[in-house]
Motif scaffolding. Sequence first.
Motif, mmCIF file in Angstrom:
data_model
loop_
_atom_site.group_PDB
_atom_site.id
_atom_site.type_symbol
_atom_site.label_atom_id
_atom_site.label_comp_id
_atom_site.label_asym_id
_atom_site.label_seq_id
_atom_site.Cartn_x
_atom_site.Cartn_y
_atom_site.Cartn_z
ATOM 1 N N UNK A 146 0.815 -1.219 0.000
ATOM 2 C CA UNK A 146 0.000 0.000 0.000
ATOM 3 C C UNK A 146 0.846 1.266 0.000
ATOM 4 N N UNK A 147 2.129 1.137 0.311
ATOM 5 C CA UNK A 147 2.973 2.325 0.432
ATOM 6 C C UNK A 147 3.190 3.084 -0.878
ATOM 7 N N UNK A 148 3.418 2.423 -2.022
ATOM 8 C CA UNK A 148 3.704 3.220 -3.235
ATOM 9 C C UNK A 148 2.637 4.242 -3.572
ATOM 10 N N UNK A 149 1.379 3.831 -3.649
ATOM 11 C CA UNK A 149 0.327 4.778 -4.008
ATOM 12 C C UNK A 149 0.121 5.805 -2.903
ATOM 13 N N UNK A 150 0.292 5.390 -1.639
ATOM 14 C CA UNK A 150 0.112 6.321 -0.525
ATOM 15 C C UNK A 150 1.196 7.390 -0.527
ATOM 16 N N UNK A 151 2.452 6.982 -0.754
ATOM 17 C CA UNK A 151 3.552 7.946 -0.813
ATOM 18 C C UNK A 151 3.364 8.893 -1.993
ATOM 19 N N UNK A 152 2.917 8.360 -3.110
ATOM 20 C CA UNK A 152 2.689 9.201 -4.291
ATOM 21 C C UNK A 152 1.644 10.277 -4.007
ATOM 22 N N UNK A 153 0.529 9.883 -3.398
ATOM 23 C CA UNK A 153 -0.539 10.845 -3.093
ATOM 24 C C UNK A 153 -0.045 11.918 -2.127
ATOM 25 N N UNK A 154 0.611 11.511 -1.041
ATOM 26 C CA UNK A 154 1.014 12.463 -0.010
ATOM 27 C C UNK A 154 2.188 13.337 -0.455
ATOM 28 N N UNK A 155 3.061 12.792 -1.298
ATOM 29 C CA UNK A 155 4.168 13.618 -1.793
ATOM 30 C C UNK A 155 3.641 14.771 -2.631
ATOM 31 N N UNK A 156 2.737 14.469 -3.537
ATOM 32 C CA UNK A 156 2.160 15.536 -4.357
ATOM 33 C C UNK A 156 1.382 16.530 -3.500
ATOM 34 N N UNK A 157 0.763 16.052 -2.422
ATOM 35 C CA UNK A 157 0.014 16.944 -1.540
ATOM 36 C C UNK A 157 0.966 17.859 -0.769
ATOM 37 N N UNK A 158 2.040 17.288 -0.204
ATOM 38 C CA UNK A 158 2.953 18.091 0.612
ATOM 39 C C UNK A 158 3.754 19.092 -0.210
ATOM 40 N N UNK A 159 3.932 18.820 -1.483
ATOM 41 C CA UNK A 159 4.634 19.776 -2.339
ATOM 42 C C UNK A 159 3.857 21.077 -2.493
ATOM 43 N N UNK A 190 -6.291 16.359 5.068
ATOM 44 C CA UNK A 190 -7.129 15.860 3.963
ATOM 45 C C UNK A 190 -6.468 14.734 3.168
ATOM 46 N N UNK A 191 -5.182 14.881 2.903
ATOM 47 C CA UNK A 191 -4.474 13.826 2.189
ATOM 48 C C UNK A 191 -4.347 12.568 3.018
ATOM 49 N N UNK A 192 -4.100 12.713 4.313
ATOM 50 C CA UNK A 192 -3.992 11.558 5.198
ATOM 51 C C UNK A 192 -5.322 10.819 5.285
ATOM 52 N N UNK A 193 -6.417 11.589 5.332
ATOM 53 C CA UNK A 193 -7.740 10.958 5.363
ATOM 54 C C UNK A 193 -8.007 10.191 4.078
ATOM 55 N N UNK A 194 -7.583 10.757 2.958
ATOM 56 C CA UNK A 194 -7.738 10.067 1.680
ATOM 57 C C UNK A 194 -6.985 8.745 1.683
ATOM 58 N N UNK A 195 -5.733 8.783 2.130
ATOM 59 C CA UNK A 195 -4.912 7.571 2.174
ATOM 60 C C UNK A 195 -5.518 6.540 3.125
ATOM 61 N N UNK A 196 -5.967 6.994 4.294
ATOM 62 C CA UNK A 196 -6.509 6.070 5.289
ATOM 63 C C UNK A 196 -7.777 5.396 4.791
ATOM 64 N N UNK A 197 -8.684 6.174 4.225
ATOM 65 C CA UNK A 197 -9.958 5.613 3.775
ATOM 66 C C UNK A 197 -9.762 4.723 2.559
ATOM 67 N N UNK A 198 -8.947 5.182 1.624
ATOM 68 C CA UNK A 198 -8.687 4.397 0.412
ATOM 69 C C UNK A 198 -8.088 3.033 0.754
ATOM 70 N N UNK A 199 -7.056 3.036 1.592
ATOM 71 C CA UNK A 199 -6.406 1.782 1.955
ATOM 72 C C UNK A 199 -7.273 0.949 2.895
ATOM 73 N N UNK A 200 -8.016 1.616 3.770
ATOM 74 C CA UNK A 200 -8.894 0.871 4.673
ATOM 75 C C UNK A 200 -9.926 0.065 3.918
ATOM 76 N N UNK A 201 -10.548 0.671 2.912
ATOM 77 C CA UNK A 201 -11.547 -0.035 2.110
ATOM 78 C C UNK A 201 -10.895 -1.167 1.317
#
Length: 273
Positions: A146-159, A190-201
Amino acid sequence: MKLNLRIGTPLLALIWLAVTTLPFLFVVVTSLKTLDESFSSSVWALPEHIYFGNYVAVLQGPYFTYFRNSVFVVGVSVALIVVVSAMAAFAFARMRFSLNKTLFAIIVAGMIVPLHATLVPIYLLTRNLGIYDTQFALLGPYVALSLPVSIFILTEFMRQIPRELEEAAQLDGAGPFRIFWRIFFPLSTPGLATVAIYNGIALWNEFIFAYMLTSTPEHRTLPLAVWDFQGQYSSNVPAMLAVVTLTSLPLIAAYAFGQERVIKGMMAGSIKG
């Protein structure tokens, strides 16, 4: 043209609602029938008398063991995914080092690795570590995959977080660790919530690793309840659909609660700044 769009869009939405809702309604309605009524009545007929015996029978079995295992495995996995991916994303988004782009590209490339190509190595590793048929056997694969897609989402968010906040914290003497926890982690909610919900489901529905790395009901997760109950209720369609309903309800509730957060998180990461 505008009139056609006004009529066509709601019509398409209603059709899609029917396509997605009717199968679930069929499952729920049938699960409330007795076995005899399911064979004697029409498939779409409402039950003459609502019968909860199927749910009672399922709940008296090992259902809650499966549920408890799923809550533990998914909860711990999502917590680890959020923390680890957020730290990695902060490093890739804000810290300058020689292999930044190379490592980020390698991690993102992990999203295209076929899942089935990892089954045998993970199975052998789990056996060698002595954690086969335990809940902990699932944590490693769940987090790692789950880390690759999660890191990708959060990296673009933190930039997209203003650099002025980071520079102000540095002037106050804050180091990278403090900047991450005091500024970037809270602002990335918001990005963390996206990652948590996406991976949780996704992990709540995961079947193949749970099936391969566990073998007893004491350690299996909820998606395997349908598989294991299949042998017990193979000829009892209402009871099987009761299992399906109970397995689906937590996921439906999570999606109903989290879909707006996922959309807002995605949009915030793409348009912020």
